[in-house]
Write an enzyme that holds these catalytic residues in place. Structure first.
Site, PDB file in Angstrom:
ATOM      1  N   HIS A   3      -1.980  -1.274  11.006  1.00 33.05           N
ATOM      2  CA  HIS A   3      -1.312  -1.991   9.984  1.00 33.05           C
ATOM      3  C   HIS A   3      -2.008  -1.532   8.813  1.00 33.05           C
ATOM      4  O   HIS A   3      -3.293  -1.351   8.594  1.00 33.05           O
ATOM      5  CB  HIS A   3      -1.597  -3.488  10.372  1.00 33.05           C
ATOM      6  CG  HIS A   3      -0.557  -4.145  11.325  1.00 33.05           C
ATOM      7  ND1 HIS A   3      -0.185  -5.466  11.188  1.00 33.05           N
ATOM      8  CD2 HIS A   3       0.192  -3.629  12.160  1.00 33.05           C
ATOM      9  CE1 HIS A   3       0.822  -5.741  12.129  1.00 33.05           C
ATOM     10  NE2 HIS A   3       1.012  -4.567  12.689  1.00 33.05           N
ATOM     11  N   GLU A  40       7.418  -2.802  10.196  1.00 30.71           N
ATOM     12  CA  GLU A  40       7.288  -4.237   9.703  1.00 30.71           C
ATOM     13  C   GLU A  40       7.097  -3.931   8.315  1.00 30.71           C
ATOM     14  O   GLU A  40       6.568  -3.351   7.779  1.00 30.71           O
ATOM     15  CB  GLU A  40       6.261  -4.912  10.176  1.00 30.71           C
ATOM     16  CG  GLU A  40       6.184  -5.096  11.702  1.00 30.71           C
ATOM     17  CD  GLU A  40       5.037  -5.874  12.294  1.00 30.71           C
ATOM     18  OE1 GLU A  40       4.865  -7.136  11.826  1.00 30.71           O
ATOM     19  OE2 GLU A  40       4.155  -5.484  12.995  1.00 30.71           O
TER      20      GLU A  40
END
Length: 321
Positions: free
Chosen positions: A38, A107
């Site tokens: 991430h 995402e």
């Protein structure tokens, strides 16, 4: 026999701590370790987001036995697939064949940072198909030129290509993605204990494959502390993939989960000192046919005690299920 893994949660721990936890998790007996990839944590209370590939390179040198995996990397926006192919090949060499490349369609939280917008899910899956094709081609070590709808590769070669390439796991969430990616991937990746995903994957996939799931827990000697920690750092989990994939910032996740109560989190995540209860929370993955399950222990502050006091006994219970 089901394998049980430890999650290197880059959103809640710094890079040096993650390497230390990885070594401790290997010593205590976990079979494999997965790392999130991430650019941002879901909530500001988590407070971290180191570069997963640097961490995994260090983990490859700090460990000897455990398999390693990204869970998962998006090879379409922050990273060009040709660059992902090079990173994965290098990590496979460093780990002496212990690495699996977990891929997904991404995402918004992590991919919007490069300023290219956020495509609709159909386009993201089209991009992922092209990315997998490119990565596969480059892992042969051959010279590759590719001209797709989304990506171009011009006379590229991975000079340190591991023999046999790198196994690829693909994150799926429903029958459409299963039908599309089972022929392209080696292994299934999913965050729901859905037996239909496993059945559909096996029907569409040729050959043996692993089915790799993940589940959060919040172990602590004090149950109230465990619930409070899970609520503070993991209440975003209640949103589900359809919501979580589209929110762009930690502030968005905080707003979307402002009405999630501690008791709501405790209903969906096993919290507290009861290792039998925690082990039972994993059973739906076993019943669904998953071959591998990675455990997420919530909270950086809990890792040392979890690994020293609870992880070993928990693994015994999990393997006895």
């Amino acid at each position: 026999m089901t394998q049980f893994g430890y999650t290197l949660m880059t959103e809640q721990s710094g890079p040096r701590e993650l390497v230390r936890y990885a070594a401790a998790a290997e010593r205590v007996g976990f079979d494999f370790e997965v790392s999130s990839d991430h650019y941002s944590p879901w909530l500001t209370s988590q407070g971290h987001a180191p570069y997963a590939w640097t961490v995994l390179g260090a983990v490859a040198q700090a460990t000897e036995r455990v398999e390693l995996m990204t869970y998962v990397t998006c090879p379409t926006m922050r990273y060009h697939p040709a660059v992902v192919a090079q990173k994965a090949a290098t990590l496979q060499v460093l780990s002496e064949g212990r690495f699996t490349l977990g891929l997904g369609s991404g995402e918004n939280l992590n991919e919007h940072v490069v300023g290219e917008g956020w495509p609709a899910v159909a386009a993201r899956q089209d991009m992922l198909v092209e990315a997998i094709e490119i990565i596969r081609a480059l892992h042969t070590g051959d010279l590759v030129t590719y001209d797709g709808q989304y990506f171009r590769v011009d006379s590229a070669r991975i000079w340190d290509a591991p023999e046999g390439g790198v196994p690829i796991g693909v994150a799926v969430s429903g029958p459409k993605s299963v039908a599309r990616f089972a022929p392209l991937g080696d292994h299934l990746v999913a965050v729901e204990p859905d037996g239909d995903l496993v059945t559909g994957w096996d029907a569409a996939h040729s050959g043996d494959s692993r089915k790799i799931g993940q589940i959060p827990i919040s172990w602590d000697a004090d149950k109230d502390t465990a619930i409070a920690r899970a609520h503070d750092q993991f209440r975003w989990f209640a949103g589900g993939w359809s919501v979580n994939s589209d929110l762009p910032t930690p502030a968005g996740f905080a707003a979307a989960t402002q009405f999630v109560r501690p008791e709501d989190v405790a209903d969906s995540i096993a919290c507290g000192p009861d290792l039998d209860e925690i082990a039972e929370s994993v059973r739906p993955y076993l019943d669904a046919g998953f071959t591998d399950v990675a455990i997420v222990q919530i909270g950086d502050e809990a890792q040392d005690r979890f690994l020293a006091e609870a992880a070993g006994p928990l693994l015994e219970r999990l393997r006895a299920l």
